[in-house]
Design a protein around this motif. Sequence first.
Motif, PDB file in Angstrom:
ATOM      1  N   ALA A 152     -18.985  24.941  24.314  1.00 42.61           N
ATOM      2  CA  ALA A 152     -20.401  24.820  23.968  1.00 42.61           C
ATOM      3  C   ALA A 152     -21.041  23.654  24.714  1.00 42.61           C
ATOM      4  O   ALA A 152     -22.181  23.749  25.196  1.00 42.61           O
ATOM      5  CB  ALA A 152     -20.562  24.634  22.462  1.00 42.61           C
ATOM      6  N   ASP A 153     -20.312  22.553  24.821  1.00 43.90           N
ATOM      7  CA  ASP A 153     -20.813  21.367  25.525  1.00 43.90           C
ATOM      8  C   ASP A 153     -21.032  21.668  26.999  1.00 43.90           C
ATOM      9  O   ASP A 153     -22.075  21.322  27.576  1.00 43.90           O
ATOM     10  CB  ASP A 153     -19.809  20.222  25.348  1.00 43.90           C
ATOM     11  N   ILE A 154     -20.053  22.319  27.617  1.00 43.31           N
ATOM     12  CA  ILE A 154     -20.163  22.652  29.040  1.00 43.31           C
ATOM     13  C   ILE A 154     -21.283  23.668  29.268  1.00 43.31           C
ATOM     14  O   ILE A 154     -22.031  23.572  30.254  1.00 43.31           O
ATOM     15  CB  ILE A 154     -18.819  23.201  29.565  1.00 43.31           C
ATOM     16  N   ALA A 155     -21.405  24.635  28.372  1.00 41.10           N
ATOM     17  CA  ALA A 155     -22.472  25.632  28.490  1.00 41.10           C
ATOM     18  C   ALA A 155     -23.839  24.960  28.401  1.00 41.10           C
ATOM     19  O   ALA A 155     -24.777  25.324  29.139  1.00 41.10           O
ATOM     20  CB  ALA A 155     -22.337  26.690  27.403  1.00 41.10           C
ATOM     21  N   ASN A 156     -23.964  23.971  27.537  1.00 40.30           N
ATOM     22  CA  ASN A 156     -25.226  23.241  27.393  1.00 40.30           C
ATOM     23  C   ASN A 156     -25.549  22.449  28.663  1.00 40.30           C
ATOM     24  O   ASN A 156     -26.695  22.440  29.131  1.00 40.30           O
ATOM     25  CB  ASN A 156     -25.140  22.293  26.195  1.00 40.30           C
ATOM     26  N   LYS A 157     -24.548  21.797  29.212  1.00 36.76           N
ATOM     27  CA  LYS A 157     -24.739  21.050  30.461  1.00 36.76           C
ATOM     28  C   LYS A 157     -25.135  21.997  31.595  1.00 36.76           C
ATOM     29  O   LYS A 157     -25.998  21.671  32.422  1.00 36.76           O
ATOM     30  CB  LYS A 157     -23.451  20.301  30.843  1.00 36.76           C
ATOM     31  N   ALA A 158     -24.504  23.181  31.623  1.00 36.39           N
ATOM     32  CA  ALA A 158     -24.801  24.160  32.674  1.00 36.39           C
ATOM     33  C   ALA A 158     -26.231  24.675  32.554  1.00 36.39           C
ATOM     34  O   ALA A 158     -26.934  24.850  33.558  1.00 36.39           O
ATOM     35  CB  ALA A 158     -23.805  25.320  32.596  1.00 36.39           C
ATOM     36  N   ARG A 159     -26.686  24.921  31.316  1.00 43.28           N
ATOM     37  CA  ARG A 159     -28.059  25.383  31.112  1.00 43.28           C
ATOM     38  C   ARG A 159     -29.075  24.328  31.568  1.00 43.28           C
ATOM     39  O   ARG A 159     -30.071  24.645  32.233  1.00 43.28           O
ATOM     40  CB  ARG A 159     -28.293  25.721  29.636  1.00 43.28           C
ATOM     41  N   ASN A 160     -28.816  23.080  31.200  1.00 48.60           N
ATOM     42  CA  ASN A 160     -29.706  21.994  31.623  1.00 48.60           C
ATOM     43  C   ASN A 160     -29.754  21.882  33.136  1.00 48.60           C
ATOM     44  O   ASN A 160     -30.820  21.654  33.730  1.00 48.60           O
ATOM     45  CB  ASN A 160     -29.249  20.666  31.014  1.00 48.60           C
ATOM     46  N   PHE A 161     -28.591  22.051  33.752  1.00 47.82           N
ATOM     47  CA  PHE A 161     -28.526  21.969  35.206  1.00 47.82           C
ATOM     48  C   PHE A 161     -29.311  23.113  35.845  1.00 47.82           C
ATOM     49  O   PHE A 161     -30.067  22.904  36.814  1.00 47.82           O
ATOM     50  CB  PHE A 161     -27.068  22.009  35.669  1.00 47.82           C
ATOM     51  N   GLN A 162     -29.148  24.318  35.326  1.00 52.07           N
ATOM     52  CA  GLN A 162     -29.859  25.466  35.870  1.00 52.07           C
ATOM     53  C   GLN A 162     -31.371  25.303  35.720  1.00 52.07           C
ATOM     54  O   GLN A 162     -32.147  25.700  36.604  1.00 52.07           O
ATOM     55  CB  GLN A 162     -29.401  26.754  35.176  1.00 52.07           C
ATOM     56  N   GLY A 214     -37.362  16.455  48.926  1.00 45.98           N
ATOM     57  CA  GLY A 214     -36.561  17.662  48.732  1.00 45.98           C
ATOM     58  C   GLY A 214     -35.089  17.410  49.006  1.00 45.98           C
ATOM     59  O   GLY A 214     -34.220  17.865  48.266  1.00 45.98           O
ATOM     60  N   GLN A 215     -34.806  16.675  50.079  1.00 44.14           N
ATOM     61  CA  GLN A 215     -33.420  16.361  50.425  1.00 44.14           C
ATOM     62  C   GLN A 215     -32.767  15.473  49.362  1.00 44.14           C
ATOM     63  O   GLN A 215     -31.607  15.661  48.996  1.00 44.14           O
ATOM     64  CB  GLN A 215     -33.363  15.676  51.790  1.00 44.14           C
ATOM     65  N   LEU A 269     -28.897  17.050  42.769  1.00 39.55           N
ATOM     66  CA  LEU A 269     -28.442  18.248  42.069  1.00 39.55           C
ATOM     67  C   LEU A 269     -26.993  18.587  42.420  1.00 39.55           C
ATOM     68  O   LEU A 269     -26.207  18.977  41.558  1.00 39.55           O
ATOM     69  CB  LEU A 269     -29.349  19.434  42.410  1.00 39.55           C
ATOM     70  N   GLN A 270     -26.648  18.409  43.686  1.00 37.11           N
ATOM     71  CA  GLN A 270     -25.276  18.670  44.108  1.00 37.11           C
ATOM     72  C   GLN A 270     -24.304  17.706  43.424  1.00 37.11           C
ATOM     73  O   GLN A 270     -23.220  18.099  42.984  1.00 37.11           O
ATOM     74  CB  GLN A 270     -25.163  18.553  45.632  1.00 37.11           C
ATOM     75  N   GLN A 271     -24.734  16.451  43.326  1.00 33.32           N
ATOM     76  CA  GLN A 271     -23.901  15.444  42.675  1.00 33.32           C
ATOM     77  C   GLN A 271     -23.725  15.755  41.186  1.00 33.32           C
ATOM     78  O   GLN A 271     -22.635  15.610  40.629  1.00 33.32           O
ATOM     79  CB  GLN A 271     -24.525  14.058  42.854  1.00 33.32           C
ATOM     80  N   GLU A 272     -24.810  16.206  40.556  1.00 33.62           N
ATOM     81  CA  GLU A 272     -24.736  16.544  39.129  1.00 33.62           C
ATOM     82  C   GLU A 272     -23.831  17.748  38.901  1.00 33.62           C
ATOM     83  O   GLU A 272     -23.062  17.790  37.934  1.00 33.62           O
ATOM     84  CB  GLU A 272     -26.138  16.836  38.575  1.00 33.62           C
ATOM     85  N   GLU A 273     -23.904  18.734  39.805  1.00 30.14           N
ATOM     86  CA  GLU A 273     -23.053  19.914  39.684  1.00 30.14           C
ATOM     87  C   GLU A 273     -21.575  19.526  39.793  1.00 30.14           C
ATOM     88  O   GLU A 273     -20.731  20.001  39.010  1.00 30.14           O
ATOM     89  CB  GLU A 273     -23.404  20.935  40.772  1.00 30.14           C
TER      90      GLU A 273
END
Length: 202
Positions: free
Chosen positions: A67-77, A97-98, A104-108
């Motif tokens: 659930a925690d990972i799914a929440n982080k993934a939703r926020n990231f998306q 933009g760069q 975003l790449q770092q957060e992923e």
Amino acid sequence: MKNFSIVVLLLSAIIWGCDKSSSTATSGGKQVAGRIVYVNTDTLLNQYDYYKDVVKASENKRYRLEADIANKARNFQNKVAFFQQKAQQGGLTQEQGQTAQAQLQQEEQSIMAYRDKAAQDLAKEEAKKTEDILNNIQAFLKDFNAGDKYDMVIGYSKGGGVLYAKEDLDITKSVLEGLNKKYAEDKKSGKVKADTTSAPKK
């Protein structure tokens, strides 16, 4: 649980034994030929309260992690979608933009690292609990055999190495009662604490 299924395989082998001279022993009020008895490991694990609590706690932690990972993934998306929308509308300079893309790449990567480490930690914890369960059973069997009744206690399960065993050699009930009694005492005294918090709804 996949990791805890290892317990069944380990218990299907000899779970306790010692070398003694052959004689007769009593099991459940019946005379037993020889000094080898067995415990049905399928029954033992299905009804051993400590094992059930450990599995439940592990499942709850896994649910919470998912659930925690799914929440982080939703926020990231959501951040990715916002970035793409802003970029399409021309609201970002090339440099902005760069920078945003790099962030975003770092957060992923951070989310993936968190997921992998959490999964590894959970696997280690499950392995430790598996070892604890086996140690508890073996320690109990040594105390159970304090009167030096048996040479060996074998773990029996359907499809395991033991193809047939007489019912009067089965000491599962006595062992299970003793294990659950000891576990209840250990919980009451605070020696054992099992996290059985209900898992969050998905």
